[in-house]
Design an enzyme around this catalytic site. Structure first.
Site, mmCIF file in Angstrom:
data_model
loop_
_atom_site.group_PDB
_atom_site.id
_atom_site.type_symbol
_atom_site.label_atom_id
_atom_site.label_comp_id
_atom_site.label_asym_id
_atom_site.label_seq_id
_atom_site.Cartn_x
_atom_site.Cartn_y
_atom_site.Cartn_z
ATOM 1 N N TYR A 43 0.758 18.837 49.905
ATOM 2 C CA TYR A 43 0.195 17.666 49.244
ATOM 3 C C TYR A 43 1.080 16.463 49.496
ATOM 4 O O TYR A 43 2.313 16.551 49.386
ATOM 5 C CB TYR A 43 0.103 17.922 47.740
ATOM 6 C CG TYR A 43 -0.442 16.778 46.926
ATOM 7 C CD1 TYR A 43 -1.729 16.304 47.127
ATOM 8 C CD2 TYR A 43 0.335 16.173 45.937
ATOM 9 C CE1 TYR A 43 -2.229 15.251 46.358
ATOM 10 C CE2 TYR A 43 -0.155 15.135 45.164
ATOM 11 C CZ TYR A 43 -1.445 14.672 45.373
ATOM 12 O OH TYR A 43 -1.941 13.650 44.619
ATOM 13 N N ASP A 58 4.042 3.919 40.914
ATOM 14 C CA ASP A 58 2.713 4.363 41.338
ATOM 15 C C ASP A 58 1.647 3.523 40.639
ATOM 16 O O ASP A 58 0.985 3.963 39.700
ATOM 17 C CB ASP A 58 2.546 5.851 40.987
ATOM 18 C CG ASP A 58 1.206 6.407 41.439
ATOM 19 O OD1 ASP A 58 0.628 5.857 42.392
ATOM 20 O OD2 ASP A 58 0.744 7.396 40.836
ATOM 21 N N ASP A 85 -3.370 12.086 48.750
ATOM 22 C CA ASP A 85 -3.752 11.210 47.650
ATOM 23 C C ASP A 85 -4.013 9.818 48.218
ATOM 24 O O ASP A 85 -3.114 9.180 48.761
ATOM 25 C CB ASP A 85 -2.603 11.177 46.638
ATOM 26 C CG ASP A 85 -2.834 10.247 45.462
ATOM 27 O OD1 ASP A 85 -3.908 9.609 45.396
ATOM 28 O OD2 ASP A 85 -1.945 10.152 44.610
ATOM 29 N N ASP A 87 -5.430 7.293 46.298
ATOM 30 C CA ASP A 87 -5.641 6.404 45.157
ATOM 31 C C ASP A 87 -7.135 6.109 44.983
ATOM 32 O O ASP A 87 -7.931 7.009 44.866
ATOM 33 C CB ASP A 87 -4.814 5.125 45.315
ATOM 34 C CG ASP A 87 -3.323 5.364 45.171
ATOM 35 O OD1 ASP A 87 -2.936 6.443 44.676
ATOM 36 O OD2 ASP A 87 -2.533 4.490 45.563
ATOM 37 N N HIS A 112 -8.005 13.208 48.188
ATOM 38 C CA HIS A 112 -8.630 12.990 46.889
ATOM 39 C C HIS A 112 -8.600 11.507 46.567
ATOM 40 O O HIS A 112 -7.631 10.803 46.843
ATOM 41 C CB HIS A 112 -8.028 13.852 45.782
ATOM 42 C CG HIS A 112 -6.691 13.432 45.258
ATOM 43 N ND1 HIS A 112 -6.495 12.316 44.472
ATOM 44 C CD2 HIS A 112 -5.467 14.007 45.383
ATOM 45 C CE1 HIS A 112 -5.218 12.223 44.136
ATOM 46 N NE2 HIS A 112 -4.567 13.222 44.689
ATOM 47 N N GLU A 114 -9.902 8.586 43.483
ATOM 48 C CA GLU A 114 -10.124 8.572 42.039
ATOM 49 C C GLU A 114 -11.064 7.461 41.595
ATOM 50 O O GLU A 114 -11.348 6.524 42.361
ATOM 51 C CB GLU A 114 -8.784 8.452 41.321
ATOM 52 C CG GLU A 114 -8.064 7.146 41.568
ATOM 53 C CD GLU A 114 -6.567 7.246 41.302
ATOM 54 O OE1 GLU A 114 -6.060 6.432 40.510
ATOM 55 O OE2 GLU A 114 -5.903 8.130 41.899
ATOM 56 N N CYS A 122 -0.739 5.450 36.682
ATOM 57 C CA CYS A 122 -0.509 6.896 36.710
ATOM 58 C C CYS A 122 -1.524 7.562 35.789
ATOM 59 O O CYS A 122 -1.821 7.056 34.696
ATOM 60 C CB CYS A 122 0.910 7.200 36.255
ATOM 61 S SG CYS A 122 1.213 8.952 35.905
ATOM 62 N N ARG A 157 -11.475 12.691 42.198
ATOM 63 C CA ARG A 157 -10.693 12.752 40.957
ATOM 64 C C ARG A 157 -11.349 11.887 39.894
ATOM 65 O O ARG A 157 -11.752 10.746 40.167
ATOM 66 C CB ARG A 157 -9.265 12.269 41.220
ATOM 67 C CG ARG A 157 -8.447 12.065 39.943
ATOM 68 C CD ARG A 157 -7.023 11.688 40.259
ATOM 69 N NE ARG A 157 -6.490 10.759 39.272
ATOM 70 C CZ ARG A 157 -5.229 10.327 39.250
ATOM 71 N NH1 ARG A 157 -4.379 10.752 40.162
ATOM 72 N NH2 ARG A 157 -4.826 9.467 38.328
ATOM 73 N N GLU A 187 -8.329 15.174 35.972
ATOM 74 C CA GLU A 187 -6.999 14.669 35.646
ATOM 75 C C GLU A 187 -6.715 14.691 34.150
ATOM 76 O O GLU A 187 -7.576 14.401 33.316
ATOM 77 C CB GLU A 187 -6.849 13.243 36.181
ATOM 78 C CG GLU A 187 -5.520 12.574 35.866
ATOM 79 C CD GLU A 187 -4.321 13.225 36.519
ATOM 80 O OE1 GLU A 187 -4.164 14.460 36.411
ATOM 81 O OE2 GLU A 187 -3.500 12.501 37.124
ATOM 82 N N ASN A 211 -4.066 19.595 38.056
ATOM 83 C CA ASN A 211 -2.833 18.888 38.393
ATOM 84 C C ASN A 211 -1.721 19.337 37.452
ATOM 85 O O ASN A 211 -1.630 18.865 36.317
ATOM 86 C CB ASN A 211 -3.071 17.379 38.284
ATOM 87 C CG ASN A 211 -1.877 16.577 38.739
ATOM 88 O OD1 ASN A 211 -1.013 17.068 39.462
ATOM 89 N ND2 ASN A 211 -1.813 15.322 38.322
#
Length: 295
Positions: A43, A58, A85, A87, A112, A114, A122, A157, A187, A211
């Site tokens: 990952y 982040d 990831d 975002d 992924h 989101e 975060c 996500r 999440e 996660n």
């Protein structure tokens, strides 16, 4: 002999291991170590790229190019499929399409994306905001449409649990799967029963990724616990990175205060172990073979 794409290898890993342990690797060397000890998938965390590569929080500050740069370093060093990831996708439909093509070209097996707003937070912090269900559906459709490898694995996500509650989050998850997502990243779940509710509602072979990130809203559920509610993949995004940071800080402080590394040698990787992971001696032998005539 046909070589499986990274996407196909990620799907194969899901078949071979249940739940699939997806281990966070922030750089090429950690990816090599994770592969050597037996993980089947890696990952690349957005937080890892921001924190470790750029010294940033982040908060959606890094971009598509930053992620692809770190991805190439990992895929050059390891044969394992990588979940990346991305975002919120870094922009609109055309940017998402460019992103997907770049991920596949640079060796990613999965991504992924989101449903937070572009100025994201975060997933375990307060104050998150999410886009409309339709806007996230459009993001997923743009990603699916852009695939140049039909085996490339797309995870959607949702951060809606903290904002719209379980039923709202599940409603979104179902819409994202209908739009073409292969799996849902649920999440900040706080209970196993929440994962089970997602699993029961979703009509897809590998419904849910959990996660398992430390010091968060989600407890450190075991593999047996996750398996019992049908979770398909367990993500450990920054476990090794947190340990590395703690060890580095301890070493920095000790050498600064004491003037010697003697008291912290026990937490360091030995030179020969480093050489072993890097196949250092094979490189030296190759140098000797290539330039034997000089001697």
């Amino acid at each position: 002999m046909t070589t499986l794409s990274a996407g196909a290898r990620f799907r194969q890993a899901l078949k071979e291991e249940n739940p699939l342990q997806v281990m966070g690797s922030i750089n090429a060397y950690t990816a090599m170590m994770a592969e050597r000890v037996g993980y089947k998938a890696l990952y690349l965390a957005g937080a890892g790229v921001a924190n470790a590569s750029y010294g940033l929080p982040d908060l959606g500050i890094t971009n598509l190019s930053d992620v692809l740069t770190d991805l190439r370093r990992v895929t050059d060093a390891s044969s394992l499929p990588v979940l990346v990831d991305v975002d919120t996708g870094f922009g609109g439909a055309f940017t998402i399409a460019r992103l997907v093509r770049g991920l596949i070209k640079d060796g990613a097996g999965a991504m992924h994306m989101e449903d937070q707003v572009q100025l994201k937070r975060c997933g375990h912090r307060p104050g998150k905001e999410i886009v409309s269900k339709q806007e996230m559906v459009d993001r997923v459709k743009a990603a699916v449409d852009a695939k140049t490898d039909d085996q490339f694995f797309i995870v959607a996500r949702t951060d809606a649990l903290a904002i719209e509650g379980l039923n709202g989050a599940i409603d979104r998850a179902c819409a994202y799967v209908e739009a073409g997502a292969d799996m849902i990243f649920a999440e900040a779940c706080t209970e196993l029963s929440q994962y089970k509710a997602f699993v029961d509602a979703l009509d897809t072979p590998y419904p849910v990724l959990a996660n398992i990130t430390e010091f968060s809203k989600t407890p450190n559920f075991t593999l047996d616990e996750l398996r019992s509610v049908g979770v398909s993949a367990a993500l450990y995004p920054l476990s090794a990175n947190r340990a590395m940071n703690a060890a580095a800080l301890k070493v920095y402080k000790h050498i600064r205060e004491v003037g010697s590394a003697t008291g912290v040698l026990d937490i360091m990787q030995k030179r020969e172990e480093l050489y072993d992971f890097l196949n250092y001696h094979d490189y030296e032998r190759k140098i000797d073979e290539l330039f034997q005539s000089r001697k």
